[in-house]
Design a protein around this motif. Structure first.
Motif, short mmCIF file in Angstrom:
data_model
loop_
_atom_site.label_atom_id
_atom_site.label_comp_id
_atom_site.label_asym_id
_atom_site.label_seq_id
_atom_site.Cartn_x
_atom_site.Cartn_y
_atom_site.Cartn_z
N ARG A 319 0.85 -1.20 0.00
CA ARG A 319 0.00 0.00 0.00
C ARG A 319 0.88 1.24 0.00
O ARG A 319 0.91 2.00 0.99
CB ARG A 319 -0.92 -0.02 1.23
CG ARG A 319 -2.04 -1.03 1.16
CD ARG A 319 -3.13 -0.63 0.17
NE ARG A 319 -3.61 0.72 0.44
CZ ARG A 319 -4.57 1.00 1.33
NH1 ARG A 319 -5.14 0.03 2.00
NH2 ARG A 319 -4.98 2.24 1.52
N ASP A 321 0.41 3.97 -1.22
CA ASP A 321 -0.39 5.18 -1.03
C ASP A 321 -0.43 5.61 0.44
O ASP A 321 -0.53 6.80 0.74
CB ASP A 321 -1.82 4.94 -1.53
CG ASP A 321 -2.49 3.78 -0.85
OD1 ASP A 321 -1.95 2.64 -0.94
OD2 ASP A 321 -3.54 3.97 -0.20
N ASP A 325 2.93 7.63 -1.55
CA ASP A 325 3.55 7.26 -2.82
C ASP A 325 2.51 6.93 -3.88
O ASP A 325 2.70 6.02 -4.68
CB ASP A 325 4.45 6.03 -2.58
CG ASP A 325 5.52 5.91 -3.66
OD1 ASP A 325 5.62 6.83 -4.48
OD2 ASP A 325 6.23 4.89 -3.67
N THR A 326 1.44 7.67 -3.91
CA THR A 326 0.35 7.36 -4.84
C THR A 326 0.76 7.49 -6.29
O THR A 326 0.29 6.74 -7.15
CB THR A 326 -0.85 8.28 -4.58
OG1 THR A 326 -0.38 9.64 -4.60
CG2 THR A 326 -1.46 7.99 -3.23
N THR A 329 2.30 4.18 -7.71
CA THR A 329 1.59 2.92 -7.56
C THR A 329 1.60 2.05 -8.81
O THR A 329 1.72 0.83 -8.69
CB THR A 329 0.15 3.20 -7.10
OG1 THR A 329 0.21 3.86 -5.85
CG2 THR A 329 -0.63 1.91 -6.97
#
Length: 449
Positions: A319, A321, A325-326, A329
């Motif tokens: 995860r 995000d 760190d979206t 991804t």
């Protein structure tokens, strides 16, 4: 509160009520047993100390090394205990999958030996598995050893029968809870606590939680693996249910952000599994209330076994995000679906041997450096899965003009990376089906540089 030794601080951990506004149960009070507050950081402190302490005087006299088959919290606790008594500690495992654990063990002065076996958990029925062979060899070792043997040592579960369980009863004013929910690793804590609770109240409902097949949650066995553990007794559990890593992380986030409990993924799995089971029970209690006099409130307890700080790489991999760190991804395993992984290009051992001779692929061994140094495919390079994950965040680290063969212990992680490389545009990245274990079992050559 004053102690003469830090080991005196093991146990007597808090039992904390979870705010009903968070869990939403109307007729059940849910409590978390905060084993993460033991001095070495986890529920394993109790078992490690209980298994080791009787043998410490002899070990000190002989200069013995403490040895345990562990890749996690038991190893951490034993490494601390060994150091306190002037002893060395050796951790032996087929896989140590959490980089922070390995680094902490090295900081604690532990020796780590990783074997090229298939299962992270000891499987005594697999007589060819290197970990099983090592376990058998311990009994015949001429070197002075204190083998704590967490998979079979009854002092593991006794630590919880005599400690954790009675503490829960005492903190509930002398009553055992109606429900006890625990993740199952060595099965020491769940069987020990369940036994103590049922000594007070035979009808305590016990729910054991295991990881979904082919999934990985630190400290929890899969449904297949759990039957291999010597302390596992299926009669302990009224229900044996699965949780997956996504649910474990969601539960963990709730405990952290809504409850102020800095729990790790295992605690999150316990919370998620507890809530899922209790919602059905809560609904039945509501129906009883509608049909008659108010039902008595029920209580439930689950264990938070350790803290979150040691699992940031695990969370980042699944995860990103949650760690801001979206944007990246798409280049991580977290963005893969089951269908992506199932469709990943793969080759059997026989196909791989032919392919290597004809196409000269770049062979990438995803296992740990320790396992790679023990035995590996000739000409392969060692890029552990954690490092490859980091490299891929920045883009393809391999030339598209050369095929890539990915190998891991059993072919699971290599399939995920083959799927990711394919999605990122590599034209010919393949996973070795069955991994190094299948390669070895087929009698294909392995080398040691």
């Amino acid at each position: 509160m004053r102690y003469d030794r830090i080991t005196d601080a093991i146990g007597n951990t808090p039992l904390v009520r979870i705010d009903p506004a968070v869990h939403g149960l109307r007729h059940i009070d849910l409590f978390a047993k905060l084993e993460m507050l033991n001095p070495f950081g986890s529920v394993k402190d109790r078992a490690a100390w209980n298994m080791a302490r009787a043998g410490l005087p002899g070990a000190e006299a002989d200069g013995s090394q403490i040895v345990e088959l562990s890749s996690g919290n038991t190893a951490k606790a034993l490494a601390v205990i060994a150091g306190m008594h002037g002893l060395t500690f050796k951790s032996v495992t087929n896989r140590m999958r959490i980089p922070e654990t390995k680094e902490l063990l090295l900081l604690l002065g532990a020796e780590i030996e990783e074997l090229p076996g298939q299962s992270e958990c000891l499987d005594p029925t697999d007589t060819e598995d290197p970990l099983t062979l090592f376990h058998q060899a311990l009994a015949d070792s001429e070197t002075p050893l204190l083998h704590t043997d967490q998979y079979f040592n009854p002092r593991n579960s006794a630590a919880h029968f005599e400690g954790t369980g009675p503490e829960i009863v005492a903190d509930l004013d002398g009553r055992a809870p109606d429900y006890f929910i625990a993740c199952v690793g060595t099965a020491g804590s769940s069987t020990g606590v369940a036994g103590a609770l049922r000594a007070h109240r035979p009808d305590v409902e016990v729910v054991g939680l295991v990881a979904a097949k082919s999934d990985f949650i630190p400290g929890i066995r899969t449904r297949d693996e759990v039957h291999e553990v010597g302390l596992f007794d299926p009669d302990t559990y009224d229900t044996l249910a699965t949780v997956d890593s996504g649910q474990a992380i969601e539960g963990m986030v709730t405990l952290i952000r809504r409850c102020g409990l800095l729990a790790g993924p295992t605690g999150g799995a316990a919370y998620h599994g507890a809530l899922r089971h209790l919602r059905e029970a809560d609904a039945r209690l509501a129906e009883q209330r509608d049909d008659g006099p108010p039902a008595e409130r029920r209580t439930a307890v689950f264990i938070v076994c350790d803290r979150v700080e040691g699992y940031l790489s695990y969370i980042r991999q699944r995860r990103p995000d949650l760690l801001g760190d979206t944007a990246r991804t798409p280049n991580t395993l977290a963005g893969l679906s089951d269908a992506d992984v199932a469709a990943a290009p793969a080759v059997t051992v026989d196909e791989a041997r032919t392919w290597i001779e004809g196409a000269d692929p770049l062979i990438v061994d995803l296992r740990s450096t320790y396992a790679y140094n023990a035995l590996h495919l000739a000409g392969s390079v060692n890029i552990t899965d954690e490092i490859l994950g980091e490299l891929l965040r920045a883009g393809l680290p391999f030339a598209r003009s050369r095929p890539v063969l990915l190998a891991c212990p059993v072919g699971e992680q290599s399939a995920r990376y083959a799927a990711l490389l394919t999605r990122m545009g590599h034209p010919d990245a393949r996973s070795l089906t069955g991994g190094i274990v299948a390669w070895r079992d087929a009698g294909a050559p392995l080398t040691r540089d």
